[in-house]
Every structure is written in structure tokens, then in C-alpha cells.
Enzyme design. Structure first.
Site, PDB file in Angstrom:
ATOM      1  N   ARG A 102      36.114  21.245  93.136  1.00 44.27           N
ATOM      2  CA  ARG A 102      34.983  20.495  93.723  1.00 44.27           C
ATOM      3  C   ARG A 102      34.505  21.294  94.927  1.00 44.27           C
ATOM      4  NH1 ARG A 102      34.039  14.181  95.037  1.00 44.27           N
ATOM      5  NH2 ARG A 102      33.954  14.280  92.762  1.00 44.27           N
ATOM      6  N   HIS A 129      27.590  17.428  88.023  1.00 41.71           N
ATOM      7  CA  HIS A 129      28.819  16.613  88.015  1.00 41.71           C
ATOM      8  C   HIS A 129      29.134  16.255  86.556  1.00 41.71           C
ATOM      9  CE1 HIS A 129      32.033  14.312  89.454  1.00 41.71           C
ATOM     10  NE2 HIS A 129      31.423  13.381  90.157  1.00 41.71           N
ATOM     11  N   GLN A 132      31.719  13.375  85.489  1.00 40.80           N
ATOM     12  CA  GLN A 132      31.209  12.023  85.720  1.00 40.80           C
ATOM     13  C   GLN A 132      30.375  11.557  84.525  1.00 40.80           C
ATOM     14  OE1 GLN A 132      31.465   9.761  88.537  1.00 40.80           O
ATOM     15  NE2 GLN A 132      30.662   8.478  86.898  1.00 40.80           N
ATOM     16  N   ASP A 223      22.911   6.391  92.493  1.00 36.25           N
ATOM     17  CA  ASP A 223      23.929   7.084  93.289  1.00 36.25           C
ATOM     18  C   ASP A 223      23.488   6.951  94.745  1.00 36.25           C
ATOM     19  OD1 ASP A 223      26.022   8.723  94.123  1.00 36.25           O
ATOM     20  OD2 ASP A 223      25.142  10.582  93.351  1.00 36.25           O
ATOM     21  N   CYS A 263      27.991   5.793  89.984  1.00 36.76           N
ATOM     22  CA  CYS A 263      29.148   6.699  89.910  1.00 36.76           C
ATOM     23  C   CYS A 263      30.155   6.448  91.023  1.00 36.76           C
ATOM     24  CB  CYS A 263      28.677   8.141  89.911  1.00 36.76           C
ATOM     25  SG  CYS A 263      27.571   8.537  91.273  1.00 36.76           S
ATOM     26  N   ARG A 291      36.566   7.544  83.816  1.00 42.46           N
ATOM     27  CA  ARG A 291      36.813   8.905  84.321  1.00 42.46           C
ATOM     28  C   ARG A 291      38.171   9.392  83.799  1.00 42.46           C
ATOM     29  NH1 ARG A 291      34.123  10.694  88.832  1.00 42.46           N
ATOM     30  NH2 ARG A 291      34.940  12.677  88.108  1.00 42.46           N
TER      31      ARG A 291
HETATM   32  N1   CP Z   1      32.143   9.599  91.416  1.00 44.80           N
HETATM   33  C1   CP Z   1      32.969  10.456  92.040  1.00 44.80           C
HETATM   34  O1   CP Z   1      32.966  11.679  91.779  1.00 44.80           O
HETATM   35  O2   CP Z   1      33.804   9.864  92.918  1.00 44.80           O
HETATM   36  P1   CP Z   1      34.727  10.636  93.964  1.00 44.80           P
HETATM   37  O3   CP Z   1      33.800  11.362  94.929  1.00 44.80           O
HETATM   38  O4   CP Z   1      35.528   9.564  94.642  1.00 44.80           O
HETATM   39  O5   CP Z   1      35.575  11.616  93.214  1.00 44.80           O
END
Ligand code: CP
Length: 306
Positions: A102, A129, A132, A223, A263, A291
Site C-alpha cells: 500500500r 484499489h 477493494q 468513498d 469501501c 475483502r
Molecule cells: N477500504 C479499505 O481499503 O480500508 P482500509 O484503509 O482500512 O484498509
């Protein structure tokens, strides 16, 4: 899923339409218990940004597969002291079996993938992403059976989630509408890529009109209005994004059977009201659970679990 063994997932467009369908099918089988897979491998998590869902769901998925997880906090490794990505990537490649990253720039994850021979997974960049959206599509499929022909409307910032939704919906034949304030639209190159993937009968709409986008939609999705790294702009964005809030009025113009997705994490009262989030049409908690199942299917496919 032998064709996926050893590959990277940097963008949802790295998958074919068939591979997305196969991953969703495997995720559903793993979730229901109809299928059980094992793989005794090591997953590294290299997260330069905060995470709850992605970090925990990847970890739980790997443990459930019988593997192990190493949380590679950049703050306590040489990464934060500027060791070049190409060096770190080649070293981690010698210790780990798979790496989920990430970070901010898509280019960084591409450099990791270039220098590491093990599979590299995009666990969120500023551009995309993909993990997701695999969970999102699984959630929609659970609710409606088929994905093709449904309409997903995303309201808010034209960010990484919007980009991966564009690609993911195009891959599974869902109509996709992205409604953003002027100046906050999605990356035009991703829109073009989605249009190129989409079948001729699939709609790819980018608009500034939230009501036109929400009308008759089967899925409403949002989001946060300011993503990680944009906190300084958060307050100034609120009045600009207010017309794009998912609230009871907007939900009323969607399909009567529409579901609502987010998300997470959410800023209740900004991009979504408390009432909608807790309401009967919300599938946000199933989405969060998925997820785990979608990423377990992904890990199993990239590692050749059996
Ligand atoms: N939706 C998502 O990626 O959540 P986090 O940032 O908590 O991993």
C-alpha cells in the site's frame, strides 16, 4: 486458476474478464465452505499508509490458508531511510512468497513488481484499489446473482476507488456512472481504458450531475471526499462535494431494490448519512467481510494453493 500463478495484480486491468469471474466464483466457494485450499507460504505486507480492512483481511486470509504473514512496517526498516526500491524489492523477493504493498505512487509498486520475481499485489495506490473492487463485485453478485447489465453509480471524488470501479465494472459488463464535482473527475486515461474494455452495450458515464447518475441505479457507492494524503483539503471540499452525498433523497431516485456500498472508513454525515449507512439497503458490512474472501481467492490463485 493455474494461469494466474506467479503473476502480479497492480491494476484490475491486469485481469481478463474470465479471470475476474473465476476469482469471484472461487471467493464465493471459499466463503460458503464448498471449497477449502491450503498453502504454506509467507505473505509480506509493506504498507506506507494506514489500513484496517486491507491489513487485517489479508492477514486473516493468509492464516486461514495455512500460511504466515510478516508486517513490514516501513518505519522500522531501511525503507524509511531511503533504501532504493529496486534493492528492497530484490531482497524481499529472497525471503517472501508474495508481497502486498500500500503506497502513494503507482510507479513505485510497478518498480517493486519489476525487480521482485514473487507476485506483487496492489493493496491501494493513489491510482487504483483493485482488491477493494473484487470484494465489491462479490457483494453485488451475492445480492443480484448476475453482474452483467446492472448499473453501479459512484458519487464523490474521482479517486483510486473510482478508477478501479471503472475498470472492474467494464470487465464484468456492468454499467458504471461516476458523478464528481467539476475538477475532481477520474483520470481520463482510466476512463478511456474502461471504455475500451467495455462491451458496446455497456455504459461508461462520467458526469457532474448526481441525480442523473443515481436515477435507476442498482448500486450506489461512495468513498471519503478527501483521501489519505489530502487531509489539508478536507474542510474546503465539504461544500463542493455536498450535492454528491448519498442520502435518503438520492436513494429514492435509484432502483427500489438498490443496494448501498462504501469501501470504508466512512465520514458519516459527509459522503453518506447515518440513516443510509445503517438502513435496510446498506450492504456495507457484507462488503467489508468480502475483502477477506476475495483476497483469499486472489492469494490462493497467485500462489497456486490446492
Ligand atoms: N477500504 C479499505 O481499503 O480500508 P482500509 O484503509 O482500512 O484498509
Amino acid at each position: 486458476m493455474a494461469a494466474m500463478i506467479g503473476r502480479d495484480l497492480l491494476s484490475l486491468a491486469d485481469l481478463s474478464a474470465d479471470e475476474v469471474q473465476q476469482l469471484l466464483q472461487l471467493a464465493a466457494q471459499l466463503k460458503s465452505g464448498q471449497m477449502s485450499l491450503r498453502c504454506n507460504k509467507i505473505l509480506g505486507l509493506l504498507f506506507y499508509k494506514a489500513s484496517t480492512r486491507t491489513r487485517v483481511s489479508f492477514s486473516a486470509a493468509m492464516y486461514q490458508l495455512g500460511g504466515q504473514v510478516m508486517d513490514l512496517n516501513p518505519d522500522v526498516s531501511q525503507v524509511s531511510r531511503g533504501e532504493p526500491v529496486q534493492d528492497t524489492a530484490r531482497v524481499l523477493d529472497r525471503y517472501l512468497d508474495i508481497l502486498a504493498i500500500r503506497t502513494f505512487e503507482q510507479q513505485q509498486i510497478e518498480t517493486f513488481a519489476h525487480y521482485a520475481k514473487i507476485p506483487v499485489i496492489n493493496a491501494l495506490t493513489d491510482l487504483e484499489h483493485p482488491c477493494q473492487i473484487l470484494a465489491d463485485l462479490l457483494t453485488v453478485q451475492e445480492c443480484f446473482g448476475e453482474l452483467a447489465g446492472l448499473t453501479l453509480t459512484y458519487l464523490g471524488d474521482g479517486n483510486n476507488v473510482a478508477h478501479s470501479l471503472l475498470l472492474g465494472c467494464a470487465l464484468v459488463g456492468m454499467n458504471v456512472r461516476i458523478a464528481t464535482p467539476p475538477g475532481f473527475g477520474p483520470n481520463p486515461a482510466i476512463v478511456e481504458q474502461s471504455q475500451a474494455i467495455a462491451l458496446s452495450q455497456t455504459e461508461v458515464m462520467v458526469t457532474h450531475d448526481p441525480e442523473a447518475a443515481a436515477k435507476g441505479a442498482t448500486v450506489l457507492y461512495t468513498d471519503v471526499w478527501a483521501s489519505m494524503g489530502q487531509e489539508a483539503e478536507a474542510n474546503s471540499r465539504i461544500p463542493v462535494f455536498q450535492p454528491y452525498q448519498i442520502n435518503e433523497q438520492l436513494l429514492n431516485i435509484a432502483d427500489p431494490n438498490a443496494i448501498v456500498l462504501h469501501c470504508l472508513p466512512a465520514h458519516r454525515g459527509e459522503e453518506i448519512t447515518d440513516g443510509v449507512m445503517e438502513g435496510s439497503q446498506s450492504r456495507i458490512w457484507d462488503q467489508a467481510e468480502n475483502r477477506l474472501h476475495a483476497q483469499k481467492a486472489l492469494l490462493a490463485s497467485l500462489l497456486g494453493a490446492n
